[in-house]
Design an enzyme around this catalytic site. Structure first.
Site, short mmCIF file in Angstrom:
data_model
loop_
_atom_site.label_atom_id
_atom_site.label_comp_id
_atom_site.label_asym_id
_atom_site.label_seq_id
_atom_site.Cartn_x
_atom_site.Cartn_y
_atom_site.Cartn_z
N LYS A 35 0.85 -1.20 0.00
CA LYS A 35 0.00 0.00 0.00
C LYS A 35 0.88 1.24 0.00
O LYS A 35 1.79 1.36 0.82
CB LYS A 35 -0.90 -0.01 1.24
CG LYS A 35 -1.81 1.20 1.35
CD LYS A 35 -2.81 1.03 2.48
CE LYS A 35 -2.36 1.59 3.80
NZ LYS A 35 -2.26 3.05 3.87
N ASP A 62 -3.50 4.31 -1.85
CA ASP A 62 -4.42 4.72 -0.79
C ASP A 62 -4.40 6.25 -0.68
O ASP A 62 -3.83 6.80 0.26
CB ASP A 62 -3.97 4.05 0.52
CG ASP A 62 -4.81 4.44 1.72
OD1 ASP A 62 -5.96 4.88 1.54
OD2 ASP A 62 -4.30 4.30 2.86
N LYS A 64 -7.39 8.10 -1.06
CA LYS A 64 -8.72 8.50 -0.54
C LYS A 64 -9.22 9.77 -1.22
O LYS A 64 -9.44 10.80 -0.58
CB LYS A 64 -8.67 8.71 0.98
CG LYS A 64 -8.25 7.49 1.78
CD LYS A 64 -8.34 7.75 3.28
CE LYS A 64 -7.89 6.57 4.12
NZ LYS A 64 -6.44 6.31 4.08
N ASP A 67 -13.49 14.79 -3.98
CA ASP A 67 -13.49 16.05 -4.72
C ASP A 67 -14.72 16.04 -5.64
O ASP A 67 -15.56 15.14 -5.53
CB ASP A 67 -12.18 16.16 -5.53
CG ASP A 67 -11.71 17.61 -5.69
OD1 ASP A 67 -12.56 18.45 -6.08
OD2 ASP A 67 -10.53 17.88 -5.43
N THR A 121 -11.75 5.67 10.94
CA THR A 121 -11.79 5.03 12.28
C THR A 121 -11.25 5.96 13.36
O THR A 121 -11.39 5.69 14.54
CB THR A 121 -11.00 3.71 12.28
OG1 THR A 121 -9.72 3.95 11.71
CG2 THR A 121 -11.71 2.63 11.51
N ARG A 212 3.47 -1.36 10.58
CA ARG A 212 4.64 -1.44 11.44
C ARG A 212 5.00 -2.82 11.98
O ARG A 212 6.19 -3.10 12.15
CB ARG A 212 4.50 -0.41 12.57
CG ARG A 212 4.66 1.00 12.03
CD ARG A 212 4.08 2.04 12.93
NE ARG A 212 2.62 1.98 12.96
CZ ARG A 212 1.86 2.78 13.68
NH1 ARG A 212 2.42 3.69 14.45
NH2 ARG A 212 0.55 2.68 13.64
O1 C5P Z 1 1.43 0.50 10.97
P1 C5P Z 1 -0.03 0.16 10.92
O2 C5P Z 1 -0.30 -1.32 10.78
O3 C5P Z 1 -0.79 0.80 12.05
O4 C5P Z 1 -0.52 0.85 9.56
C1 C5P Z 1 -1.84 0.86 9.18
C2 C5P Z 1 -2.03 1.54 7.87
O5 C5P Z 1 -3.42 1.58 7.57
C3 C5P Z 1 -1.53 2.96 7.80
O6 C5P Z 1 -1.07 3.18 6.47
C4 C5P Z 1 -2.76 3.79 8.08
O7 C5P Z 1 -2.71 5.06 7.46
C5 C5P Z 1 -3.84 2.93 7.44
N1 C5P Z 1 -5.17 3.11 8.00
C6 C5P Z 1 -5.50 2.90 9.33
N2 C5P Z 1 -6.77 3.05 9.78
C7 C5P Z 1 -7.72 3.43 8.95
C8 C5P Z 1 -7.43 3.65 7.61
C9 C5P Z 1 -6.13 3.46 7.17
O8 C5P Z 1 -4.63 2.54 10.11
N3 C5P Z 1 -8.94 3.54 9.40
#
Ligand code: C5P
Length: 234
Positions: A35, A62, A64, A67, A121, A212
């Site tokens: 992503k 991603d 989003k 517009d 979220t 992460r």
């Molecule tokens: O590092 P981690 O597993 O927390 O990364 C989650 C990814 O998903 C990040 O790129 C974050 O921007 C994305 N994301 C999220 N929650 C959402 C939408 C997207 O954590 N509701």
């Protein structure tokens, strides 16, 4: 929607393209997708997407989009020309915007999947009231999810905690993509309402976005293999 061959999507949240590409080179495109979000794309641009595609990865762009319909349609066409596997929009852009995105993608040679974000979220009931949205986050997710799917989206980006409700409301067809995933033995970082890979898949998520726990691991390839084993072990 058929059972996805590769459920795991690794979020390449790096400020520099070289870091994202170094990490990607340690992963197997047969085992995960990647992503590219706003930070990496704003720094690395289409070149980083093309390099990831060149390494054999399917890319979820991603960005989003939210517009006016013509602008979003143009952005979706550009994403399709880049050869990405999935692109997303905000359902809050409304029916005509999501329809314009879906129509633009339908005309592409290899149309990416179109997913819609319902309610971020990070937003709670009070945040929704402040911007004039009545009802609970859950009610808003279901209403906006219905609107986006009816307007031509292939699926939704949602919390794994919403998957059961969304499957009850919309059945097996929509593609449900869930971030906020943490392997059973991992820390939550800044994520609050985390779900394990096995729980998310059991609830009916098609794709799991993980950042992460893999990108920050001492051995990312081993972390991905452990994650795959956890997902595959259902
Ligand atoms: O590092 P981690 O597993 O927390 O990364 C989650 C990814 O998903 C990040 O790129 C974050 O921007 C994305 N994301 C999220 N929650 C959402 C939408 C997207 O954590 N509701």
């Amino acid at each position: 929607m058929p059972e996805p061959r590769i459920p795991v999507i690794i979020a390449l949240d790096f400020p520099v393209s070289a870091q994202a590409l170094d990490l990607a080179r340690q992963l197997d495109p047969a085992v995960c997708r990647v992503k590219v979000g706003k930070e990496l794309f704003t720094r690395g641009g289409p070149a980083v997407v093309e390099e990831l595609t060149g390494l054999g990865f399917e890319v979820f762009l991603d960005l989003k989009y939210h517009d006016i319909p013509a602008t979003v349609a143009g952005a979706c066409r550009a994403a399709a020309d880049l050869g990405v596997w999935m692109v997303n929009v905000h359902a809050l852009g409304g029916r005509r915007m999501v329809e314009a995105a879906a129509e633009a993608l339908a005309g592409a040679r290899r149309p990416p999947l179109l997913t819609a974000v319902t309610v971020l979220t990070s937003m709670e009931g009070e945040d929704l009231r402040e911007i004039g949205l009545a009802g609970t986050p859950r009610e808003n997710v279901l209403r906006l999810g219905h609107l986006a799917l009816e307007s031509g989206a292939d699926g939704l980006v949602c919390s794994a905690r919403e998957v059961t409700d969304l499957r009850c409301a919309f059945g097996v067809e929509p593609c449900l993509v869930t971030p906020g995933i943490r392997p059973a033995d991992a820390t939550g970082d800044d994520q609050r309402r985390v779900v394990t890979p096995a729980e998310a898949r059991r609830a009916g998520a098609d794709h799991l976005v993980v950042g992460r726990p893999v990108t920050g691991a001492a051995d990312p390839a081993a972390a991905l293999r452990a994650l795959e084993a956890e997902v595959g072990g259902l």
